[in-house]
Structure formats: structure tokens, C-alpha cells
Design an enzyme around this catalytic site. Sequence first.
Site, mmCIF file in Angstrom:
data_model
loop_
_atom_site.group_PDB
_atom_site.id
_atom_site.type_symbol
_atom_site.label_atom_id
_atom_site.label_comp_id
_atom_site.label_asym_id
_atom_site.label_seq_id
_atom_site.Cartn_x
_atom_site.Cartn_y
_atom_site.Cartn_z
ATOM 1 C CG ASP A 1 -2.525 -7.100 -5.913
ATOM 2 O OD1 ASP A 1 -1.853 -6.510 -6.767
ATOM 3 O OD2 ASP A 1 -3.606 -7.657 -6.179
ATOM 4 C CG ASP B 1 1.147 -10.603 -5.237
ATOM 5 O OD1 ASP B 1 1.752 -11.332 -4.448
ATOM 6 O OD2 ASP B 1 -0.083 -10.661 -5.398
ATOM 7 C CG ASP C 1 -2.111 -12.620 -9.734
ATOM 8 O OD1 ASP C 1 -1.302 -13.350 -10.351
ATOM 9 O OD2 ASP C 1 -1.937 -12.263 -8.556
ATOM 10 N NE ARG D 1 1.673 -20.023 -7.131
ATOM 11 C CZ ARG D 1 0.992 -19.491 -6.134
ATOM 12 N NH1 ARG D 1 0.467 -18.285 -6.294
ATOM 13 N NH2 ARG D 1 0.831 -20.128 -5.005
#
Length: 455
Positions: free
Chosen positions: A245, A269, A273, A325
Site C-alpha cells: 500500500d 500512502d 498506519d 493526520r
Amino acid sequence: MARSLDIILFVLCLAILTPTLNANKLENNEYWTEQRPEFDSYWQERAKVAKQENKAAYFKDPYAISGNFTASISEIIAVKEKGRNLGGLKDDGTCLATNPIDRCWRCDPNWANNRQKLADCVQGFGRNTRGGQGGPIYVVTDPSDDDMMNPKPGTLRYAVTRNGSLWITFARSMAITLQQELIMSGDKTIDGRGVDVYISNGAGITIQFVKNVIIHGIKIYDIQVRDGGMIRDSEAHYGFRTKSDGDGISIFGASNVWIDHVSMRNCTDGLIDAIMGSTAITISNSHFTDHNEVMLFGASNDYSEDKIMQITLAFNHFGKRLVQRMPRARFGFVHCVNNDYTHWEMYAIGGSQNPTIISEGNRFIGPYNKMLGNDLINSKEITKREYTEESEWKTWQWRSINDEYINGAFFVQSGPELKDRPFSQKDMIKAKPGSFVGRLTRYSGNLRCRVGEPC
């Protein structure tokens, strides 16, 4: 004509941010449809085991854990703030470690002979992480990554796929381009101290359905999507993987993970995460720049098992050319303590699905207003509740304690005020106020450690 120029300017702005302005693939239902065939019986069994381990790693009283952490910070007498410095020493050679995690190990001139002491220094929700402590030291001598199924001895891929505990170091400085995602087995430490280790221009690191992983002292940047294929994930197993990803570090259904003193930028990306019920994670002392969607904690509004997610962000520097974020959370509990937010373009901390976010002793420097065509862009608000009406999010527990706001930055709090628990109780001594953050994060990112000297 003026309207046309505005449109052209907007398109150019988007082009400048490409490729990092793409939406996170993990939030795309099509991505998960593609991934499902990959979860054969082997990975399904791994997922069952990991789920039990993640539940065991979950803290039933997260406020107590965050309180113990902030109490230890309050005991540190930070040195006078100067410019950011990676050296770590005063002119007389004494150690300048400025936060409790660093003070645990950096002042020891014999750190290179006692590398595994590092595992005793983690705090926050990942505090039980030991990585490869107790196992042998494995030295990476070869930066190549040519064989995904039968990795060559001496390579990083060979090391992270071995059984048992392993403390992985590097013989010399090296740049490693991963041809496919690096799938780690559990009980491993990647320790880049004393040399410069670059993971760049290829795939990133995957921590999936395992526990007990430390990543320390490396640089990760320009991570790309790779096509997938047959990839080894342990000594006994390899299997087919679909496209990666593009995350720098992907934490997937894993627990007891500590990421410390890494420098990261510009991944396709996310930079980091954490999804699919991952928990007991600490991300500390790291430096992040040049990215759009920095951290995603919880990928789906439908995956309520992320309520188990508990993550500590401490002593990190969120630096230049970041957009949003830092993190963006769904469900779970995130403790942001003594981080330095010096740059963002849209917002710093966001979320949906009722996550608990405790922002304590951070410094937030609001961005200057910008003109986009005829529109004034004002992004001084730190927080963003995504896709949710105020009537719903006003009950979420998002609290700001002793944060410092500069250049108009402001934090929109919600939920009941924390009176009885956790922050007025004896076991919940407050962290250093945000005014101390420049000192506490002074050595964020990859360190220049020299053997025989305090780091």
C-alpha cells in the site's frame, strides 16, 4: 479570465503535492476486496492468535498508563533550549538527553556493548515491548534485497524472517531498497544506532499479526507501491501478497510495537498506519516531514474491534511540509504527550468514530493564512472531527491539558471535563507544559551515535 487563473493555480497546487496527496488506500473498500484472497488459512490462523495476543496487551485502565508516563516526564529537569541538535553532547562531553526515554540509555558511553538495554526504556502504551531482547545479535552485512522467497544470509530480509528473538544491527552505513514489502516476524529489534541506515525508494515495513517489535534509529523515505508476489514472512512460510500500500511502516493486527528515533518523509500512502485491532504501541522521539496523510490509526468506520487500540505519541517533531493526520484516529485511545507540532496545512489531530484523544503538554504552532486564488485559507484549528455532526462529537473525549498555542492555533475540546480521573488523581501527575516541548524533542529523529561515547 481571473476565474480560469484560479483553477490553474489550484491544479498546480495539487500537482506539487503529488504523489502524497492521494487518499489512504486502507480506507478504500476496493483495496480490502483485493486483499481478501491473500488471507489463506495460514494468515487466518495467524490472525486468530494475534487477536488473543492483542487482547492480552490491552490496558483496561488506559488513563493510569498515560498518567504513569506523564509522571515520569515531570521528574525530568530539561536543559536550556537551543537549536535542534543531533549530537547529544555538551562541549564538555556530558549527556544532554532531555526526556525520560532517552535518559534511560543515551548517557551510557558503553551503549554499543549493551544495546539490548534499550528495550528497558520504552514507556507509554507500548511499555511491555521487548523486541529481540534476550536473543542473539544479528549483523546485517548486505544491503541487497534480491530474493523474496529465499533471502540471502546477511540481508535485512533474512534477519527479520528468522524464528525466535533477534536483535538486528548493521555492519556499516547502507541504503536498502526493498523490492517488496518487508514482512517482519515477531520478537525482533531493528537497531540502526552507530551507522546511517536508509530504507528508501522501494517498499516499506509490514508488522502483521505479530507482537514484540522495536524499530529504532533508521531513516525511511520515498516509499513506493510494489506489485506483490511470493514473499517470505518466516522461516517456515512464504505466500502470495497483492500490491503493497506504500506505507513507510504498516502495523496490522499487531501488538507491543515501539517505534523510536526514526526519521520519515514522503511515502506513497501513510508514514505510519496502525489498523485491524493493533494496540500497545508507542511512537516516540521521531521526526516527520514532507507528507500529506501522516498517520492513520484505524482504517474503517465499520471495524469496531479497533476500540482496543491504544497508542502513545511522545516527544515527536511534526515538521516541515506536513498537511494532516498527526494522527487521524478511529475508535481507540490516543495519548499525545509533549510533541512539537510546528507545521500543518489542514489540521493536526483528527478522527471519527468516537476515539479518545488526550493532548497533553504539546506545542502547536498554527500555520499562516494563505490565499488560494481569491479564497483565504485559515487552518489554525488543530482538531478536525471528520464526517460527523457536532451533536454527535460533542460527547467525544478530546481534551487539551497544558498545551501551548502559538500563532493563533486553537484546540476544540469536547466531552466532559476530566475532573475525577485521570488528571487530578495522585497517579496522574501532569506532563511538562507545552513550553518545555522544544527541549524535550530537541533530539527527535535519527541520532548520530558514536561508539564509545554517550549517544
